[in-house]
Design a protein around this motif. Structure first.
Motif, short mmCIF file in Angstrom:
data_model
loop_
_atom_site.label_atom_id
_atom_site.label_comp_id
_atom_site.label_asym_id
_atom_site.label_seq_id
_atom_site.Cartn_x
_atom_site.Cartn_y
_atom_site.Cartn_z
N ARG A 144 0.81 -1.21 0.00
CA ARG A 144 0.00 0.00 0.00
C ARG A 144 0.85 1.27 0.00
N TYR A 145 1.99 1.27 0.70
CA TYR A 145 2.71 2.52 0.93
C TYR A 145 4.10 2.61 0.31
N TYR A 146 4.66 1.52 -0.19
CA TYR A 146 6.02 1.58 -0.70
C TYR A 146 6.19 2.64 -1.79
N GLY A 147 5.31 2.67 -2.76
CA GLY A 147 5.43 3.63 -3.85
C GLY A 147 5.40 5.07 -3.37
N HIS A 148 4.60 5.34 -2.37
CA HIS A 148 4.51 6.70 -1.82
C HIS A 148 5.81 7.08 -1.09
N ILE A 149 6.31 6.16 -0.30
CA ILE A 149 7.56 6.43 0.43
C ILE A 149 8.72 6.59 -0.55
N TYR A 150 8.77 5.73 -1.56
CA TYR A 150 9.83 5.83 -2.57
C TYR A 150 9.76 7.18 -3.28
N ALA A 151 8.56 7.59 -3.70
CA ALA A 151 8.41 8.85 -4.43
C ALA A 151 8.86 10.04 -3.57
N TYR A 152 8.51 10.01 -2.30
CA TYR A 152 8.91 11.09 -1.39
C TYR A 152 10.44 11.12 -1.25
N ALA A 153 11.04 9.97 -1.03
CA ALA A 153 12.50 9.90 -0.89
C ALA A 153 13.19 10.33 -2.19
N ALA A 154 12.62 9.95 -3.34
CA ALA A 154 13.22 10.33 -4.62
C ALA A 154 13.19 11.84 -4.81
N ARG A 155 12.12 12.48 -4.40
CA ARG A 155 12.05 13.95 -4.53
C ARG A 155 13.06 14.62 -3.61
N LEU A 174 19.38 7.20 -4.23
CA LEU A 174 19.27 6.91 -2.80
C LEU A 174 17.85 6.54 -2.37
N ALA A 175 16.87 6.89 -3.18
CA ALA A 175 15.47 6.66 -2.81
C ALA A 175 15.16 5.19 -2.60
N GLU A 176 15.67 4.35 -3.45
CA GLU A 176 15.42 2.91 -3.30
C GLU A 176 15.95 2.41 -1.97
N ASP A 177 17.15 2.84 -1.61
CA ASP A 177 17.73 2.43 -0.33
C ASP A 177 16.90 2.93 0.85
N VAL A 178 16.52 4.21 0.80
CA VAL A 178 15.76 4.79 1.90
C VAL A 178 14.39 4.14 2.02
N ALA A 179 13.71 3.93 0.90
CA ALA A 179 12.39 3.31 0.94
C ALA A 179 12.48 1.88 1.48
N LEU A 233 5.21 5.78 8.96
CA LEU A 233 6.17 5.41 7.92
C LEU A 233 6.94 6.63 7.41
N TYR A 234 6.24 7.74 7.21
CA TYR A 234 6.93 8.95 6.76
C TYR A 234 7.90 9.46 7.83
N GLY A 235 7.57 9.26 9.09
CA GLY A 235 8.50 9.63 10.16
C GLY A 235 9.77 8.82 10.09
N ILE A 236 9.63 7.52 9.88
CA ILE A 236 10.81 6.67 9.73
C ILE A 236 11.62 7.12 8.52
N ALA A 237 10.94 7.35 7.40
CA ALA A 237 11.64 7.78 6.18
C ALA A 237 12.34 9.13 6.40
N SER A 238 11.68 10.06 7.09
CA SER A 238 12.29 11.37 7.34
C SER A 238 13.56 11.23 8.17
N ASN A 239 13.54 10.35 9.16
CA ASN A 239 14.74 10.13 9.96
C ASN A 239 15.87 9.55 9.11
N LEU A 240 15.53 8.63 8.22
CA LEU A 240 16.55 8.06 7.35
C LEU A 240 17.07 9.10 6.35
N ILE A 241 16.18 9.93 5.85
CA ILE A 241 16.58 11.00 4.92
C ILE A 241 17.52 11.97 5.63
N MET A 242 17.26 12.23 6.91
CA MET A 242 18.11 13.14 7.66
C MET A 242 19.56 12.64 7.67
N ARG A 243 19.73 11.32 7.70
CA ARG A 243 21.08 10.75 7.64
C ARG A 243 21.76 11.08 6.32
#
Length: 181
Positions: free
Chosen positions: A21-32, A38-43, A68-78
């Motif tokens: 349900r959410y992988y594509g959304h998290i990937y798209a956010y990380a890619a932007r 790096l988006a594939e790794d972060v997602a 999920l977006y909180g987890i992704a945001s923390n990973l993006i911060m890295r």
């Protein structure tokens, strides 16, 4: 979107459906935020972390999506240095995205390219906290309350960060007008 109860059941019992349900959304956010490399790794890492922490998911604190977006945001911060490089590159680039090359589109494309460069530079100047709130709302489509939950901050903090970020974006576009009180 399914009600939170359905997501709660999915986190506990059928995590593969949360992923679907959410992988594509998290990937798209990380890619932007970071670019496709790096988006594939972060997602992927977002869902590994979520899977490992699924037993600790508390539906009383909010829905699955902001979690999920909180987890992704923390990973993006890295990867904030990579994001800063990407924003600087966008700021230097006044070239608009490739598309049909029609003479009547040139003025609009040049204006859009300049605006994109100014916005990227302004995004890069924002604090990480302000940038996270703005991009969770603008790019991920979260509400202010969901962004606050995703980042683990009070709603009022998210509101003030969003206000500062929007003010900076309007300044970058030259549309910020001071209102006298």
């Amino acid at each position: 979107m399914a009600p939170p109860e359905a997501d709660t059941d999915l986190v506990a019992d059928r995590f593969d459906e949360v992923f679907d349900r959410y992988y594509g959304h998290i990937y798209a956010y990380a890619a932007r935020r970071l670019g496709p490399d790096l988006a594939e790794d972060v997602a992927s890492e977002t869902f590994l972390v979520a899977y490992d922490r699924r037993a600790g998911f508390d539906p009383a604190r909010g829905e699955v999506r902001p979690w999920l977006y909180g987890i992704a945001s923390n990973l993006i911060m890295r990867h904030s240095r990579a994001e800063a490089r990407r924003l600087k590159a966008l700021a230097r680039s006044a070239e608009p995205d490739a598309g049909p090359d029609h003479a009547e589109l040139v003025p609009g494309r040049v204006d859009a390219g300049g605006a994109r460069a100014r916005l990227a530079a302004a995004l890069n100047r924002l604090s990480l906290g302000d940038r996270d709130v703005l991009l969770l709302i603008a790019w991920a489509g979260l509400t202010q309350q969901e962004a606050a939950a995703a980042l683990g901050i009070p709603s009022g903090t998210a509101r003030s960060r969003l206000h500062r970020a929007r003010h900076e974006m309007r300044k970058a576009l030259g549309t910020d007008t001071e209102v006298e009180r």
